[in-house]
Design an enzyme around this catalytic site. Structure first.
Site, PDB file in Angstrom:
ATOM      1  N   GLU A   1       8.522   5.674  -5.714  1.00  0.00           N
ATOM      2  CA  GLU A   1       8.759   5.811  -4.278  1.00  0.00           C
ATOM      3  C   GLU A   1      10.269   5.897  -4.033  1.00  0.00           C
ATOM      4  O   GLU A   1      11.014   4.981  -4.388  1.00  0.00           O
ATOM      5  CB  GLU A   1       8.187   4.595  -3.539  1.00  0.00           C
ATOM      6  CG  GLU A   1       8.360   4.686  -2.040  1.00  0.00           C
ATOM      7  CD  GLU A   1       7.776   3.487  -1.291  1.00  0.00           C
ATOM      8  OE1 GLU A   1       7.973   2.340  -1.740  1.00  0.00           O
ATOM      9  OE2 GLU A   1       7.135   3.721  -0.248  1.00  0.00           O
TER      10      GLU A   1
ATOM     11  N   CYS B   1       5.983   4.933   4.426  1.00  0.00           N
ATOM     12  CA  CYS B   1       5.274   4.496   3.233  1.00  0.00           C
ATOM     13  C   CYS B   1       4.170   5.452   2.798  1.00  0.00           C
ATOM     14  O   CYS B   1       3.936   5.647   1.617  1.00  0.00           O
ATOM     15  CB  CYS B   1       4.687   3.115   3.468  1.00  0.00           C
ATOM     16  SG  CYS B   1       3.757   3.036   5.012  1.00  0.00           S
TER      17      CYS B   1
ATOM     18  N   GLU C   1       0.696  -5.176   2.650  1.00  0.00           N
ATOM     19  CA  GLU C   1       0.718  -3.732   2.964  1.00  0.00           C
ATOM     20  C   GLU C   1       1.976  -3.185   2.310  1.00  0.00           C
ATOM     21  O   GLU C   1       3.087  -3.445   2.785  1.00  0.00           O
ATOM     22  CB  GLU C   1       0.780  -3.504   4.486  1.00  0.00           C
ATOM     23  CG  GLU C   1      -0.243  -4.278   5.303  1.00  0.00           C
ATOM     24  CD  GLU C   1      -1.668  -3.847   5.048  1.00  0.00           C
ATOM     25  OE1 GLU C   1      -1.868  -2.711   4.587  1.00  0.00           O
ATOM     26  OE2 GLU C   1      -2.575  -4.652   5.286  1.00  0.00           O
TER      27      GLU C   1
ATOM     28  N   LYS D   1       9.117 -12.843  10.928  1.00  0.00           N
ATOM     29  CA  LYS D   1      10.444 -12.613  10.339  1.00  0.00           C
ATOM     30  C   LYS D   1      10.608 -11.100  10.218  1.00  0.00           C
ATOM     31  O   LYS D   1      10.069 -10.463   9.317  1.00  0.00           O
ATOM     32  CB  LYS D   1      10.588 -13.284   8.971  1.00  0.00           C
ATOM     33  CG  LYS D   1      12.039 -13.549   8.674  1.00  0.00           C
ATOM     34  CD  LYS D   1      12.656 -13.032   7.425  1.00  0.00           C
ATOM     35  CE  LYS D   1      12.506 -11.804   6.716  1.00  0.00           C
ATOM     36  NZ  LYS D   1      13.577 -10.814   6.924  1.00  0.00           N
TER      37      LYS D   1
HETATM   38  P1  NAD Z   1      11.356  -5.032   1.261  1.00  0.00           P
HETATM   39  O1  NAD Z   1      10.166  -5.406   0.476  1.00  0.00           O
HETATM   40  O2  NAD Z   1      12.668  -4.995   0.590  1.00  0.00           O
HETATM   41  O3  NAD Z   1      11.534  -6.040   2.497  1.00  0.00           O
HETATM   42  C1  NAD Z   1      10.497  -6.256   3.427  1.00  0.00           C
HETATM   43  C2  NAD Z   1      10.707  -7.598   4.108  1.00  0.00           C
HETATM   44  O4  NAD Z   1      10.609  -8.626   3.131  1.00  0.00           O
HETATM   45  C3  NAD Z   1      12.063  -7.780   4.784  1.00  0.00           C
HETATM   46  O5  NAD Z   1      11.877  -8.464   5.995  1.00  0.00           O
HETATM   47  C4  NAD Z   1      12.827  -8.658   3.794  1.00  0.00           C
HETATM   48  O6  NAD Z   1      13.813  -9.469   4.398  1.00  0.00           O
HETATM   49  C5  NAD Z   1      11.697  -9.518   3.246  1.00  0.00           C
HETATM   50  N1  NAD Z   1      11.958 -10.115   1.925  1.00  0.00           N
HETATM   51  C6  NAD Z   1      12.744  -9.628   0.924  1.00  0.00           C
HETATM   52  N2  NAD Z   1      12.729 -10.476  -0.133  1.00  0.00           N
HETATM   53  C7  NAD Z   1      11.911 -11.506   0.200  1.00  0.00           C
HETATM   54  C8  NAD Z   1      11.477 -12.692  -0.467  1.00  0.00           C
HETATM   55  N3  NAD Z   1      11.889 -12.993  -1.704  1.00  0.00           N
HETATM   56  N4  NAD Z   1      10.611 -13.498   0.184  1.00  0.00           N
HETATM   57  C9  NAD Z   1      10.185 -13.211   1.420  1.00  0.00           C
HETATM   58  N5  NAD Z   1      10.562 -12.116   2.119  1.00  0.00           N
HETATM   59  C10 NAD Z   1      11.415 -11.267   1.512  1.00  0.00           C
HETATM   60  O7  NAD Z   1      11.012  -3.629   1.949  1.00  0.00           O
HETATM   61  P2  NAD Z   1      11.920  -2.715   2.882  1.00  0.00           P
HETATM   62  O8  NAD Z   1      12.998  -2.096   2.044  1.00  0.00           O
HETATM   63  O9  NAD Z   1      12.292  -3.468   4.107  1.00  0.00           O
HETATM   64  O10 NAD Z   1      10.851  -1.603   3.323  1.00  0.00           O
HETATM   65  C11 NAD Z   1      10.487  -0.516   2.525  1.00  0.00           C
HETATM   66  C12 NAD Z   1       9.174  -0.765   1.803  1.00  0.00           C
HETATM   67  O11 NAD Z   1       8.148  -1.112   2.733  1.00  0.00           O
HETATM   68  C13 NAD Z   1       8.674   0.498   1.103  1.00  0.00           C
HETATM   69  O12 NAD Z   1       8.160   0.163  -0.157  1.00  0.00           O
HETATM   70  C14 NAD Z   1       7.566   0.973   2.029  1.00  0.00           C
HETATM   71  O13 NAD Z   1       6.635   1.830   1.425  1.00  0.00           O
HETATM   72  C15 NAD Z   1       6.971  -0.323   2.480  1.00  0.00           C
HETATM   73  N6  NAD Z   1       6.177  -0.167   3.719  1.00  0.00           N
HETATM   74  C16 NAD Z   1       4.806  -0.262   3.639  1.00  0.00           C
HETATM   75  C17 NAD Z   1       4.023  -0.075   4.799  1.00  0.00           C
HETATM   76  C18 NAD Z   1       2.509  -0.146   4.765  1.00  0.00           C
HETATM   77  O14 NAD Z   1       1.899  -0.191   5.838  1.00  0.00           O
HETATM   78  N7  NAD Z   1       1.865  -0.147   3.615  1.00  0.00           N
HETATM   79  C19 NAD Z   1       4.658   0.195   6.007  1.00  0.00           C
HETATM   80  C20 NAD Z   1       6.041   0.285   6.030  1.00  0.00           C
HETATM   81  C21 NAD Z   1       6.799   0.100   4.886  1.00  0.00           C
END
Ligand code: NAD
Length: 491
Positions: free
Chosen positions: A392, A292, A258, A183
């Site tokens: 963040e 991130c 992650e 997804k």
């Molecule tokens: P997010 O957590 O809002 O969303 C990530 C994914 O989760 C999306 O596909 C979203 O549709 C899905 N999602 C949202 N709510 C959900 C739920 N209730 N159940 C299941 N899935 C759900 O994050 P974002 O805004 O897309 O990305 C930014 C974040 O990602 C930042 O915190 C960043 O640091 C982190 N990030 C971490 C890494 C790593 O390797 N540690 C890499 C990239 C980004």
């Protein structure tokens, strides 16, 4: 100069884009995906929910016995063919990534796409050398650990590096013999959907690589709580990570998380100040600060603080902001209007809370791209309990702190509960290694920030993640479940 759009990209974007389930395109109701560089509609994409996730899990389950039974070298061959096909289409993939995320096309071409593809090759090769049956030396017993794939693995990804993160996630799972349901972020699903088309063309058996696009609360939640998913992986924010962990916990499904970060860079007085200031300015503008692990808290030794700030300011002011597809662009827009509101809101709150703005951030004047989601880099200084130093932001905003001695710098780094990546900069490698060991995080980098290589484990601790990380031999073994086989030896 704007890149000319590849004919295949034009054709791809011209029609509503379906999910890919069991090797077949499957349509559902659609939503528009926005081009962050212009604010206009980029594509129309199917948005699924629990029904599509159920179909995708069933398709992945159906092909699992055949895929997992292939000898590793045959599976590796198919994954190399997939990588070959992705490479053949890398120009289109880079354009789609730049259009969808707003990232500089030169970055998509130079890093996101080639580095992602390399991940498939790394794990394909690793799988041919891995030990699937390991003998155990135990007295009076014939025993071994037998390692077998889990079955259907679920993956949920964020929007900042859609293609690279997708490859980091699924490559080890596929190479180990699992099948996957992906997804992608509903904000940036294009390269994952394009890759699914290429997977079919490359001859991956239908059902091995499934993609369902949808919102987190519908498709994402359905995947994370699906009782027949055997292993789950989530990359995204700590807030959503908690929900995924809870859903997996209820089903007792192992889960990799992650998550976000608030990386520090500790810069000692013996560095080449101009060079480090230039590199950290590059780190905070990389992908418009939507990284991130990047360095967002800059801790600078007081002896070089003023010189450092002056150089970093000069470099940040010169950063070329513009549409992702423009070849001169160094920093594209933020991914969405919502993300721009978040970033600008943080800077305002930071200033209200007492931070001083050395560079104000704010919106640039770009007459040719007035409706894109652009911001300028911001540089703040002040107290380490300021909201912009603690949380963040996920935008091009760095927070400066000055320090006098090593001990104070280390405790300031470790004050936050995040633990993804930090860096230490010093000509004294003994000191650098000492500090690197004491900063609590999954990754400590010396004289560089944002270092990635296959074979180099990458992951977080505390608020930044749990479950083993990515990109290393350990990641491959995470996708094999151990089973002990033992027989007592009688006299
Ligand atoms: P997010 O957590 O809002 O969303 C990530 C994914 O989760 C999306 O596909 C979203 O549709 C899905 N999602 C949202 N709510 C959900 C739920 N209730 N159940 C299941 N899935 C759900 O994050 P974002 O805004 O897309 O990305 C930014 C974040 O990602 C930042 O915190 C960043 O640091 C982190 N990030 C971490 C890494 C790593 O390797 N540690 C890499 C990239 C980004």
């Amino acid at each position: 100069m704007n890149n000319k759009l590849h004919k295949n990209v034009q054709d791809f974007l011209a029609k509503p884009l379906p999910h890919h389930i069991g090797g077949l395109a499957r349509m559902s109701s659609t939503e528009k995906v926005i081009n962050p560089s212009s604010g206009s509609v980029l594509a129309e994409v199917a948005m699924g929910g629990a029904a599509e996730i159920e179909l995708a899990v069933a398709a992945a389950e159906k092909v699992f016995p055949a895929w997992s039974a292939l000898p590793p070298k045959d599976r590796a061959l198919l994954l190399h063919r997939f990588a070959d096909a992705l490479e053949k289409h890398s120009e289109e993939l880079a354009q789609l990534e730049s259009l969808d995320v707003g990232k500089a096309i030169t970055a998509a071409e130079g890093f996101d796409i080639p580095f992602g593809i390399q991940c498939l090759r790394y794990f394909a090769d690793f799988s041919t050398r891995a030990q699937y049956s390991a003998p155990l030396e135990i007295k009076d017993m014939e025993a071994r650990v037998w390692r077998v794939p889990y079955g259907v693995c679920g993956f949920i990804f964020p929007w900042n590096f859609p293609f690279t993160l997708m490859c980091w996630g699924v490559a080890p799972a596929l190479a180990a013999g699992n099948t996957v349901v992906i997804k992608p972020s509903e904000v940036t699903p294009l390269t994952t959907l394009y890759a699914a088309q290429i997977a079919v063309e490359a001859g991956l058996p239908p059902g091995v690589f499934n993609v369902v696009v949808g919102n987190g609360s519908s498709a994402g939640a359905a995947l994370a709580s699906h009782p027949r998913v055997k292993r789950m992986s989530f990359t995204g924010s700590p807030e959503v990570g908690r929900k995924i962990g809870e859903a997996c916990g209820r089903n007792l499904v192992p889960c990799k998380l992650e998550l976000g970060g608030k990386g520090a860079a500790v810069v000692f007085e013996d560095v080449d100040v101009d060079s480090v200031a230039t590199q950290l300015a590059g780190a905070i503008t990389l992908n418009t600060g939507q990284v991130c692990c990047t360095a967002t808290r800059w801790m600078i030794h007081e002896k070089i603080y003023d010189r450092f700030v002056s150089k970093a300011t000069e470099v940040l002011k010169q950063t070329k902001i513009g549409p992702g597809m423009n070849r001169e662009t160094q920093m594209g827009p933020l991914v969405s209007e919502a993300q721009r509101k978040r970033v600008l809101g943080y800077i305002e709150r930071g200033k209200e809370g007492g931070a001083r703005a050395i560079l104000n951030g704010g919106m640039p004047s770009l007459p040719d791209a007035a409706n894109g989601f652009y911001v300028q880099p911001a540089l703040l200084e002040g107290s380490d309990d300021n909201v912009c130093c603690r949380e963040e932001i996920f935008g091009p905003c760095a927070f400066l702190l000055r320090f006098k001695d090593e001990e104070a710098a280390i405790s300031q780094v470790n004050k936050l509960h995040y633990g993804l990546a930090n860096s230490v900069w010093s000509a004294n490698l003994q000191r650098a290694n000492r500090v690197a060991e004491r900063m609590i995080a999954g990754n400590s980098w010396i004289n560089a920030h944002n270092i990635f290589a296959y074979g180099l484990p990458y992951g977080g601790v505390n608020l930044s993640g749990t479950g083993g990380g990515v990109n290393s031999p350990d990641t491959f073994h995470d996708y094999l479940r151990p089973q002990t086989i033992a027989r007592p030896l009688s006299e």
